[in-house]
Every structure is written in C-alpha cells, then in structure tokens.
Design an enzyme around this catalytic site. Sequence first.
Site, short mmCIF file in Angstrom:
data_model
loop_
_atom_site.label_atom_id
_atom_site.label_comp_id
_atom_site.label_asym_id
_atom_site.label_seq_id
_atom_site.Cartn_x
_atom_site.Cartn_y
_atom_site.Cartn_z
N ARG A 4 -56.50 -17.72 14.82
CA ARG A 4 -57.53 -18.46 14.07
C ARG A 4 -57.59 -19.91 14.51
O ARG A 4 -58.62 -20.56 14.43
CB ARG A 4 -57.23 -18.42 12.56
CG ARG A 4 -57.39 -17.06 11.90
CD ARG A 4 -57.39 -17.24 10.40
NE ARG A 4 -57.10 -16.02 9.66
CZ ARG A 4 -58.00 -15.11 9.31
NH1 ARG A 4 -59.26 -15.26 9.65
NH2 ARG A 4 -57.65 -14.03 8.63
N GLY A 22 -62.12 -16.20 7.53
CA GLY A 22 -62.70 -16.44 8.86
C GLY A 22 -63.66 -17.61 8.95
O GLY A 22 -63.78 -18.23 10.00
N VAL A 50 -63.42 -10.34 19.35
CA VAL A 50 -63.26 -11.76 19.67
C VAL A 50 -62.32 -12.45 18.68
O VAL A 50 -62.22 -12.04 17.52
CB VAL A 50 -64.62 -12.50 19.71
CG1 VAL A 50 -65.46 -11.99 20.87
CG2 VAL A 50 -65.39 -12.35 18.40
N LYS A 70 -72.91 -9.49 16.19
CA LYS A 70 -72.72 -8.40 17.15
C LYS A 70 -73.91 -7.44 17.10
O LYS A 70 -74.61 -7.38 16.08
CB LYS A 70 -71.43 -7.64 16.80
CG LYS A 70 -70.16 -8.38 17.19
CD LYS A 70 -68.97 -7.47 16.99
CE LYS A 70 -67.69 -8.17 17.37
NZ LYS A 70 -66.51 -7.30 17.10
N GLU A 73 -70.77 -17.65 7.24
CA GLU A 73 -69.91 -16.59 7.76
C GLU A 73 -69.54 -16.87 9.21
O GLU A 73 -70.27 -17.54 9.94
CB GLU A 73 -70.64 -15.24 7.69
CG GLU A 73 -70.14 -14.32 6.58
CD GLU A 73 -68.74 -13.74 6.82
OE1 GLU A 73 -67.89 -14.38 7.47
OE2 GLU A 73 -68.49 -12.64 6.33
N ASP A 99 -70.68 -8.08 11.86
CA ASP A 99 -70.46 -6.90 12.71
C ASP A 99 -71.38 -5.79 12.21
O ASP A 99 -72.51 -5.65 12.69
CB ASP A 99 -68.98 -6.52 12.66
CG ASP A 99 -68.64 -5.40 13.62
OD1 ASP A 99 -69.54 -4.95 14.34
OD2 ASP A 99 -67.47 -4.98 13.67
P1 IMP Z 1 -68.98 -6.39 8.62
O1 IMP Z 1 -70.16 -7.20 9.10
O2 IMP Z 1 -69.11 -5.96 7.18
O3 IMP Z 1 -68.71 -5.21 9.53
O4 IMP Z 1 -67.65 -7.25 8.64
C1 IMP Z 1 -67.55 -8.50 9.26
C2 IMP Z 1 -66.11 -8.96 9.18
O5 IMP Z 1 -65.31 -8.20 10.09
C3 IMP Z 1 -65.99 -10.40 9.63
O6 IMP Z 1 -66.08 -11.30 8.55
C4 IMP Z 1 -64.63 -10.43 10.30
O7 IMP Z 1 -63.63 -10.71 9.34
C5 IMP Z 1 -64.41 -9.03 10.82
N1 IMP Z 1 -64.72 -8.91 12.27
C6 IMP Z 1 -65.74 -8.24 12.83
N2 IMP Z 1 -65.71 -8.34 14.17
C7 IMP Z 1 -64.63 -9.10 14.47
C8 IMP Z 1 -64.08 -9.60 15.73
O8 IMP Z 1 -64.58 -9.35 16.85
N3 IMP Z 1 -62.97 -10.38 15.63
C9 IMP Z 1 -62.40 -10.69 14.42
N4 IMP Z 1 -62.89 -10.26 13.24
C10 IMP Z 1 -64.00 -9.48 13.26
#
Ligand code: IMP
Length: 184
Positions: A170, A48, A158, A136, A104, A108
Amino acid sequence: MEPADVRDDLTEVLLTEQQIHEKLAEISRRIETDYAGRSILLVGVLRGAVMVMADLARELKSPEVEMDWMAVSSYGAGTQSSGVVRILKDLDTDLTGRHVLIVEDIIDSGLTLSWLRANLESRGTASVEICALLRKPDAAKVEVDVRYVGFEIPNAFVVGYGLDYAEKYRNLRAIGILAPHVYT
Ligand code: IMP
C-alpha cells in the site's frame, strides 16, 4: 517506497507517482467546476482509498470539503465479489441534504460500489457521485455510473498507492503490476 525498492515483485510500473498526481489535479479541476458554490462530503472507502483521498482532498481549492470514512466487506466466493456487502465501519456524518462524492481506489466488478451508492442515497442525500482512480474492464458489466475515472487499466492485479496484496505494497508511491511469483 519507490518501485525500485520492490523491483523484483513487479512486472511493470503501470502509473508513476507523477502521472497519478497530474490526473488527480485534472479531476479536481472538474470537481471544482461541477460543485461550484456547494459543499462536498468526500466519503473514502477504507483502506484502499486512503492515498487517493489524501491527495484529491488536498488538491481541491475550497474549504467546503469534508471527509468521512466507511469500511465495508464484500462477501463472495474466493476472489469474486458477490455484491453482498457488510458495513464494518459506518459514517459519522448525517447525510441529509449532503452532496456526497464516494472516493475509491479501483473498480473491478463494480458490485461493492453499486451497493454503496444505493445505501448512501437511501439516507436522504442531495446527490451521490463516484470518483475512482482506476477502473478495470469487468466494471463495464455492472450498471454503475462513475462520474470521475482516473485511468482505465488492463485486467491485471495491481498494487501500490493504497492498493494491497495481503495488506502489503500500500505504501508504494506508484502503481505496478504484481509479479505472479509473489502470489503463487
Ligand atoms: P469490486 O469492484 O466490488 O469487485 O471490488 C473492488 C475492490 O476489490 C477494490 O476496492 C479493491 O479493494 C479490490 N481490488 C480489485 N482489484 C484489485 C487489484 O488489482 N489490486 C488490489 N485490490 C484490488
């Protein structure tokens, strides 16, 4: 591709390509000030962060900027990240004494990043900081100190600018909210 190329798949364009570039320029000026006189190792998290890394790195006005990449997978139930992380591709760079800046796309739950930071810190780094283009609201629940955040966004799914749904979108230049009909 442009938002117009996938108009029916988006409910709205959240951030335009220009807004993203302006924000990355702003963050780069802060990074240049904060790291003045020091070399930086940018660590991108595949896949990403590819676009953020490419634009952020080119915006930094110093040759003392290196790039390396990691790929991690986060185990979890369904879409929920558990914080248990497996390294799929490790760095090639020795981190001893390095100033590391993790790059990054989005935070999330924050669980992946909080694990990653601890993992890199355990390798003898001089410092580890985090730069994320998007954050987020749920990220507030985890104690992860993110030094550079581009935009606080609502709790929607998103895509674009590196962010995917099932590996697609992407290559969208902007960031948009994915329409529910695409994933239901
Ligand atoms: P977390 O912070 O451990 O929950 O994971 C974050 C990862 O989840 C990011 O690097 C993305 O790959 C994926 N992710 C979280 N929200 C989204 C979104 O809205 N769209 C696409 N990928 C997301």
